[in-house]
Motif scaffolding. Structure first.
Motif, short mmCIF file in Angstrom:
data_model
loop_
_atom_site.label_atom_id
_atom_site.label_comp_id
_atom_site.label_asym_id
_atom_site.label_seq_id
_atom_site.Cartn_x
_atom_site.Cartn_y
_atom_site.Cartn_z
N UNK A 103 38.36 43.88 10.45
CA UNK A 103 39.55 44.34 10.72
C UNK A 103 39.72 46.09 9.83
N UNK A 104 40.42 46.79 9.98
CA UNK A 104 40.55 48.24 9.35
C UNK A 104 42.29 47.79 8.87
N UNK A 105 42.61 48.98 7.63
CA UNK A 105 43.53 49.45 6.93
C UNK A 105 43.43 50.62 6.93
N UNK A 106 44.98 50.96 6.80
CA UNK A 106 45.63 52.26 6.56
C UNK A 106 46.60 52.49 5.04
N UNK A 107 47.04 53.27 4.37
CA UNK A 107 48.00 53.17 3.60
C UNK A 107 49.23 54.21 4.42
N UNK A 182 44.67 47.25 13.53
CA UNK A 182 44.52 47.29 11.70
C UNK A 182 45.81 46.96 10.81
N UNK A 183 46.14 46.66 9.77
CA UNK A 183 47.21 47.02 9.03
C UNK A 183 46.87 47.74 8.31
N UNK A 184 48.32 47.73 8.44
CA UNK A 184 49.21 49.34 7.73
C UNK A 184 49.48 49.11 5.74
#
Length: 186
Positions: A103-107, A182-184
């Motif tokens: 799982x990805x994450x980005x600000x 993906x999670x912001x």
């Protein structure tokens, strides 16, 4: 104390080189550099002191950003509740990411960097969870599991040790493209 004039800026080759591993025991100068990098983060997160010394706030600082091509970084992620201790506060020597989530994450606001003076808009997709092995200044081994914002901060600093800058991860064709699952953050 490290000041903004001491921060290596984008365009300097040290930021694009793979940093060298440190050997233990660390020299007094190497230990002092680690403490000074952490001091910068502490002072930069204090609004009054940051203004006094003209510092940009930071949550991480890697040795290449102060001109040393060595595998060391300081990370200071404060708790949202300022009365609580930091979520993650460590000087990392020879860090290694052992595992990372699919799982990805980005600000949501994108990333910035003390070494990059311009705003570079776009999502910087990273792993939402990591397992990190690192050593402290005395050579003691540690393993930490990090997720969300602390994981993103550590990956940003880890990139500095490998000659990568945050904007290298931005999709230039679609700067705010989301990923499946993906999670912001933020």
């Amino acid at each position: 104390m490290i000041l903004m004039d001491d921060i290596t800026r984008d365009g300097n080759p040290v930021l694009r080189s793979r940093a060298q591993e440190l050997t233990f025991p660390l020299s007094d100068a190497e230990k002092e550099m680690g403490h000074k990098m952490m001091e910068y983060l502490e002072v930069s997160q204090d609004e009054k002191l940051a203004e006094k010394y003209h510092l940009r706030a930071g949550v991480g600082l890697a040795a290449p950003q102060v001109g040393s091509s060595t595998r060391m970084a300081a990370v200071l992620v404060p708790d949202d509740d300022e009365t609580q201790p930091p979520v993650f506060k460590e000087i990392l020597v020879n860090p290694t990411i052992l595992t990372e989530s699919v799982q990805g994450a980005a600000l949501s606001m994108g990333e910035g960097c003390l070494s990059v003076d311009k705003d570079v808009p776009g999502y910087v997709w990273r792993h939402n969870r990591i397992k990190l092995r690192w050593y402290d200044l005395d050579g003691n081994k540690h393993i930490s599991r990090l997720k969300d914002y602390p994981a993103i901060v550590v990956q940003h600093e880890f990139d500095h040790l490998n000659g990568v800058l945050f904007y290298d991860h931005i999709n230039l064709d679609d700067r705010f493209k989301t990923t499946d699952g993906g999670v912001l953050i933020g």
